[in-house]
Design a protein around this motif. Structure first.
Motif, PDB file in Angstrom:
ATOM      1  N   LEU A 140       0.820  -1.204   0.000  1.00 60.76           N
ATOM      2  CA  LEU A 140       0.000   0.000   0.000  1.00 60.76           C
ATOM      3  C   LEU A 140       0.856   1.258   0.000  1.00 60.76           C
ATOM      4  CD1 LEU A 140      -2.651   1.547   0.124  1.00 60.76           C
ATOM      5  CD2 LEU A 140      -2.642   1.195   2.616  1.00 60.76           C
ATOM      6  N   VAL A 141       1.851   1.347   0.879  1.00 58.15           N
ATOM      7  CA  VAL A 141       2.665   2.573   0.912  1.00 58.15           C
ATOM      8  C   VAL A 141       3.457   2.724  -0.384  1.00 58.15           C
ATOM      9  CG1 VAL A 141       2.754   2.880   3.413  1.00 58.15           C
ATOM     10  CG2 VAL A 141       4.529   1.540   2.289  1.00 58.15           C
ATOM     11  N   GLU A 142       3.863   1.591  -0.967  1.00 52.99           N
ATOM     12  CA  GLU A 142       4.557   1.667  -2.259  1.00 52.99           C
ATOM     13  C   GLU A 142       3.616   2.204  -3.325  1.00 52.99           C
ATOM     14  OE1 GLU A 142       5.842   0.898  -6.203  1.00 52.99           O
ATOM     15  OE2 GLU A 142       4.094  -0.059  -5.307  1.00 52.99           O
ATOM     16  N   GLN A 143       2.377   1.742  -3.367  1.00 58.04           N
ATOM     17  CA  GLN A 143       1.416   2.200  -4.368  1.00 58.04           C
ATOM     18  C   GLN A 143       1.031   3.665  -4.154  1.00 58.04           C
ATOM     19  OE1 GLN A 143      -0.073   0.636  -7.328  1.00 58.04           O
ATOM     20  NE2 GLN A 143       1.926  -0.271  -6.893  1.00 58.04           N
ATOM     21  N   ILE A 144       0.973   4.105  -2.919  1.00 60.71           N
ATOM     22  CA  ILE A 144       0.706   5.523  -2.650  1.00 60.71           C
ATOM     23  C   ILE A 144       1.865   6.364  -3.186  1.00 60.71           C
ATOM     24  CG2 ILE A 144       0.453   7.269  -0.840  1.00 60.71           C
ATOM     25  CD1 ILE A 144      -0.992   5.024   0.826  1.00 60.71           C
ATOM     26  N   TYR A 145       3.086   5.919  -2.914  1.00 65.83           N
ATOM     27  CA  TYR A 145       4.265   6.619  -3.426  1.00 65.83           C
ATOM     28  C   TYR A 145       4.248   6.631  -4.960  1.00 65.83           C
ATOM     29  CZ  TYR A 145       9.126   7.560  -4.629  1.00 65.83           C
ATOM     30  OH  TYR A 145      10.266   8.079  -5.189  1.00 65.83           O
ATOM     31  N   ARG A 146       3.988   5.496  -5.566  1.00 64.92           N
ATOM     32  CA  ARG A 146       3.931   5.395  -7.028  1.00 64.92           C
ATOM     33  C   ARG A 146       2.857   6.342  -7.572  1.00 64.92           C
ATOM     34  NH1 ARG A 146       5.759   1.554 -10.695  1.00 64.92           N
ATOM     35  NH2 ARG A 146       6.491   0.289  -8.951  1.00 64.92           N
ATOM     36  N   SER A 147       1.743   6.430  -6.881  1.00 67.99           N
ATOM     37  CA  SER A 147       0.660   7.311  -7.298  1.00 67.99           C
ATOM     38  C   SER A 147       1.118   8.763  -7.377  1.00 67.99           C
ATOM     39  CB  SER A 147      -0.504   7.174  -6.316  1.00 67.99           C
ATOM     40  OG  SER A 147      -1.478   8.150  -6.563  1.00 67.99           O
ATOM     41  N   TYR A 148       1.852   9.208  -6.374  1.00 68.81           N
ATOM     42  CA  TYR A 148       2.351  10.583  -6.392  1.00 68.81           C
ATOM     43  C   TYR A 148       3.371  10.798  -7.495  1.00 68.81           C
ATOM     44  CZ  TYR A 148      -0.174  12.219  -2.347  1.00 68.81           C
ATOM     45  OH  TYR A 148      -1.176  12.611  -1.507  1.00 68.81           O
ATOM     46  N   LYS A 149       4.216   9.825  -7.740  1.00 64.11           N
ATOM     47  CA  LYS A 149       5.190   9.932  -8.832  1.00 64.11           C
ATOM     48  C   LYS A 149       4.460  10.041 -10.174  1.00 64.11           C
ATOM     49  CE  LYS A 149       9.260   9.499  -8.299  1.00 64.11           C
ATOM     50  NZ  LYS A 149      10.303  10.514  -8.100  1.00 64.11           N
ATOM     51  N   ILE A 150       3.414   9.261 -10.362  1.00 64.40           N
ATOM     52  CA  ILE A 150       2.623   9.313 -11.590  1.00 64.40           C
ATOM     53  C   ILE A 150       1.951  10.681 -11.724  1.00 64.40           C
ATOM     54  CG2 ILE A 150       0.535   8.412 -12.723  1.00 64.40           C
ATOM     55  CD1 ILE A 150       1.351   5.620 -11.521  1.00 64.40           C
ATOM     56  N   ARG A 151       1.336  11.150 -10.639  1.00 63.78           N
ATOM     57  CA  ARG A 151       0.631  12.436 -10.669  1.00 63.78           C
ATOM     58  C   ARG A 151       1.562  13.590 -10.998  1.00 63.78           C
ATOM     59  NH1 ARG A 151      -2.728  12.137  -5.148  1.00 63.78           N
ATOM     60  NH2 ARG A 151      -3.051  14.338  -5.523  1.00 63.78           N
ATOM     61  N   LYS A 152       2.795  13.501 -10.541  1.00 64.52           N
ATOM     62  CA  LYS A 152       3.778  14.566 -10.780  1.00 64.52           C
ATOM     63  C   LYS A 152       4.537  14.355 -12.090  1.00 64.52           C
ATOM     64  CE  LYS A 152       3.093  16.697  -6.861  1.00 64.52           C
ATOM     65  NZ  LYS A 152       2.547  18.042  -6.782  1.00 64.52           N
ATOM     66  N   ASN A 153       4.183  13.278 -12.796  1.00 65.55           N
ATOM     67  CA  ASN A 153       4.832  12.954 -14.069  1.00 65.55           C
ATOM     68  C   ASN A 153       6.345  12.769 -13.891  1.00 65.55           C
ATOM     69  OD1 ASN A 153       4.212  12.243 -16.653  1.00 65.55           O
ATOM     70  ND2 ASN A 153       4.443  14.292 -17.493  1.00 65.55           N
ATOM     71  N   GLU A 154       6.716  12.159 -12.793  1.00 66.93           N
ATOM     72  CA  GLU A 154       8.127  11.905 -12.480  1.00 66.93           C
ATOM     73  C   GLU A 154       8.473  10.446 -12.761  1.00 66.93           C
ATOM     74  OE1 GLU A 154       8.212  15.149  -8.830  1.00 66.93           O
ATOM     75  OE2 GLU A 154       8.577  13.049  -8.390  1.00 66.93           O
TER      76      GLU A 154
END
Length: 158
Positions: A140-154
């Protein structure tokens, strides 16, 4: 603000270390808080009534940590499957249109009480596989982190 309310305590250092690493990585994007509530003791041969009592007790403990203005996402085998891109978009929609406070819940081994299911704004099936709770929390914490990376286009190294 992201909050995770999970039944049970993680004892294994390697899981704690992995979770802490993702919490550290999330620092530039959001605050994250993990709240552990006690898991109910239940004998392996417990009756259905005894199991329901434990689920209700755990459910009440989960609900006591949730405020009215929080959007609640229950990790649930009976929830909807979202891939990483879809959950990223869903979290962005929630933070834009509903609330900046998102709470994820992780039930005990017997699942959620009906009260928690009713409180949920969304039920997310993280995987069709069954995992121990420690692994679910790390995923879950990995997917939350991945979500923010996706949202920021990083970039996110796979």
């Amino acid at each position: 603000m992201i909050k995770i309310v999970a039944v049970g305590k993680i004892k294994e250092k390697y899981f704690v270390d992995g979770i802490q690493e993702y919490i550290k990585r999330l620092g530039p994007y959001t605050k994250i808080e993990i709240i552990e509530v006690p898991d109910g003791a239940c004998a392996p041969n417990a009756s259905i009534a005894e199991q329901e009592l434990v689920k209700q007790k755990e459910g009440d403990a989960i609900l006591s940590k949730i405020k009215e203005d929080e959007v609640v996402i229950c990790l649930d085998l009976h929830g909807k499957n979202y891939n990483s891109l879809e959950i990223s978009k869903k979290l962005e929609e929630i933070s834009t249109y509903q609330s900046s406070k998102v709470t994820f819940t992780i039930a005990g081994s017997m699942g959620y009480s009906e009260k928690v299911i009713q409180r949920a704004n969304l039920r997310w099936c993280l995987s069709n596989c069954t995992f121990p709770h420690q692994i679910v929390r790390l995923l879950l914490v990995e997917q939350i982190y991945r979500s923010y990376k996706i949202r920021k286009n990083e970039n996110y190294h796979k």
